[in-house]
Design a protein around this motif. Structure first.
Motif, PDB file in Angstrom:
ATOM      1  N   UNK A  37      18.025  36.422  56.217  1.00 21.33           N
ATOM      2  CA  UNK A  37      17.366  36.101  54.954  1.00 21.33           C
ATOM      3  C   UNK A  37      17.725  35.025  54.023  1.00 21.33           C
ATOM      4  N   UNK A  38      19.040  34.971  54.079  1.00 18.18           N
ATOM      5  CA  UNK A  38      19.686  33.732  53.266  1.00 18.18           C
ATOM      6  C   UNK A  38      19.328  32.789  53.983  1.00 18.18           C
ATOM      7  N   UNK A  39      19.372  32.414  55.458  1.00 15.62           N
ATOM      8  CA  UNK A  39      19.245  31.302  56.030  1.00 15.62           C
ATOM      9  C   UNK A  39      17.573  31.073  55.983  1.00 15.62           C
ATOM     10  N   UNK A  40      16.817  31.961  55.852  1.00 12.73           N
ATOM     11  CA  UNK A  40      15.031  31.529  55.573  1.00 12.73           C
ATOM     12  C   UNK A  40      15.107  31.021  54.426  1.00 12.73           C
ATOM     13  N   UNK A  41      15.586  31.509  53.231  1.00 13.31           N
ATOM     14  CA  UNK A  41      15.712  30.834  51.713  1.00 13.31           C
ATOM     15  C   UNK A  41      16.010  29.438  52.103  1.00 13.31           C
ATOM     16  N   UNK A  42      17.215  29.212  52.531  1.00 10.64           N
ATOM     17  CA  UNK A  42      17.904  27.954  52.778  1.00 10.64           C
ATOM     18  C   UNK A  42      16.748  26.888  53.286  1.00 10.64           C
ATOM     19  N   UNK A  43      16.369  27.345  54.534  1.00  7.37           N
ATOM     20  CA  UNK A  43      15.410  26.478  55.092  1.00  7.37           C
ATOM     21  C   UNK A  43      14.127  26.144  54.421  1.00  7.37           C
ATOM     22  N   UNK A  44      13.540  27.055  53.647  1.00  2.72           N
ATOM     23  CA  UNK A  44      12.474  26.784  53.229  1.00  2.72           C
ATOM     24  C   UNK A  44      12.671  26.059  51.504  1.00  2.72           C
ATOM     25  N   UNK A  45      13.718  26.421  50.978  1.00  3.43           N
ATOM     26  CA  UNK A  45      14.192  25.905  49.682  1.00  3.43           C
ATOM     27  C   UNK A  45      14.650  24.511  50.183  1.00  3.43           C
ATOM     28  N   UNK A  46      15.177  24.176  51.207  1.00  2.00           N
ATOM     29  CA  UNK A  46      15.602  22.807  51.377  1.00  2.00           C
ATOM     30  C   UNK A  46      14.156  21.819  51.957  1.00  2.00           C
ATOM     31  N   UNK A  47      13.561  22.614  52.726  1.00  2.00           N
ATOM     32  CA  UNK A  47      12.414  21.796  53.265  1.00  2.00           C
ATOM     33  C   UNK A  47      11.237  21.400  52.166  1.00  2.00           C
ATOM     34  N   UNK A  48      10.984  22.349  51.214  1.00  2.00           N
ATOM     35  CA  UNK A  48       9.994  22.120  50.310  1.00  2.00           C
ATOM     36  C   UNK A  48      10.200  20.952  49.625  1.00  2.00           C
ATOM     37  N   UNK A  49      11.389  20.457  49.153  1.00  2.00           N
ATOM     38  CA  UNK A  49      11.711  19.345  48.475  1.00  2.00           C
ATOM     39  C   UNK A  49      11.114  17.925  49.226  1.00  2.00           C
ATOM     40  N   UNK A  50      11.436  18.350  50.482  1.00  2.00           N
ATOM     41  CA  UNK A  50      10.977  17.325  51.654  1.00  2.00           C
ATOM     42  C   UNK A  50       9.518  16.944  51.599  1.00  2.00           C
ATOM     43  N   UNK A  51       8.819  17.884  51.025  1.00  2.00           N
ATOM     44  CA  UNK A  51       7.088  17.672  51.316  1.00  2.00           C
ATOM     45  C   UNK A  51       7.016  16.892  49.707  1.00  2.00           C
ATOM     46  N   UNK A  52       7.789  16.981  48.830  1.00  2.00           N
ATOM     47  CA  UNK A  52       7.656  16.507  47.483  1.00  2.00           C
ATOM     48  C   UNK A  52       8.037  14.765  47.665  1.00  2.00           C
ATOM     49  N   UNK A  53       9.033  14.476  48.491  1.00  2.00           N
ATOM     50  CA  UNK A  53       9.557  13.272  48.407  1.00  2.00           C
ATOM     51  C   UNK A  53       9.350  12.299  49.690  1.00  2.00           C
ATOM     52  N   UNK A  54       9.025  12.958  51.123  1.00  2.00           N
ATOM     53  CA  UNK A  54       8.458  12.256  52.202  1.00  2.00           C
ATOM     54  C   UNK A  54       7.481  11.310  51.877  1.00  2.00           C
ATOM     55  N   UNK A  55       7.483   9.948  52.285  1.00  2.00           N
ATOM     56  CA  UNK A  55       6.625   9.116  51.887  1.00  2.00           C
ATOM     57  C   UNK A  55       4.899   9.438  52.429  1.00  2.00           C
ATOM     58  N   UNK A  56       4.866  10.294  53.647  1.00  2.00           N
ATOM     59  CA  UNK A  56       3.980  10.293  54.532  1.00  2.00           C
ATOM     60  C   UNK A  56       3.582  11.838  54.718  1.00  2.00           C
TER      61      UNK A  56
END
Length: 183
Positions: A37-56
């Motif tokens: 569960x900790x890894x799942x939270x890390x992957x989601x919380x790490x990936x979501x900011x990528x959706x905010x800053x990725x140019x495409x």
């Protein structure tokens, strides 16, 4: 988490980027003692900011296209602040989840790294080709203020150059072929 942020921002997909990352990090986090569960939270919380800053990424392209604002002003006003808050909150939550699930849940013994794998030279070439192609395509896309359809071109060009650098021809697969039914 940082790797997830970078991959999601570059590829434009949370599920796809984390699907690439998970098989690589699961043995590592299992060896270190993180819980699933900790890894799942890390992957989601790490990936979501990528959706905010990725140019495409779909949210960025939709927002900048609808509001008719350029990418850099969007990043400064909304993208980076949202990414920082989401990343920081997710990091703290992943630590809290780890404390709550430690000793209760764990990875199986089969998930641990048991042997060292040596990558063939074509894997290193393919990785370098992927990183360089992605960087050039992303920078060029930002420069020309490309839209979401450019992401399709990025995926095609990147997969083509990565495959060629990895010594795969256009009609080859990296999976071993299995014989079909005889008839």
């Amino acid at each position: 988490m940082l790797t997830s942020t970078i991959l999601v921002g570059a590829l434009g997909t949370l599920a796809g980027a984390n699907a690439i990352l998970a098989p690589i990090v699961i043995p590592i986090v299992a060896a270190v003692g993180f819980t699933p569960p900790a890894l799942a939270a890390m992957l989601h919380a790490g990936g979501a900011p990528g959706l905010f800053i990725g140019p495409f990424t779909p949210p960025v392209v939709t927002l900048t296209g609808t509001a008719k604002i350029a990418y850099v002003p969007y990043l400064l006003a909304a993208g980076i602040p949202m990414a920082i808050v989401t990343w920081g909150t997710g990091f703290l939550m992943a630590r809290w989840i780890q404390r709550q699930t430690e000793g209760v849940q764990a990875y199986e013994e089969s998930d641990l790294i048991k042997e060292e794998h040596v990558l063939p030279p074509q894997a290193r070439r393919a990785t370098l080709a992927f990183v360089l192609t992605m960087a050039v395509m992303l920078l060029y896309g930002i420069y020309i203020k490309a839209g979401y359809s450019y992401a399709l071109l990025v995926m095609l060009v990147t997969s083509f150059t990565t495959g060629l650098a990895g010594s795969l021809g256009p009609w080859e697969s990296s999976r071993p072929s299995t014989p079909g039914p005889r008839g």
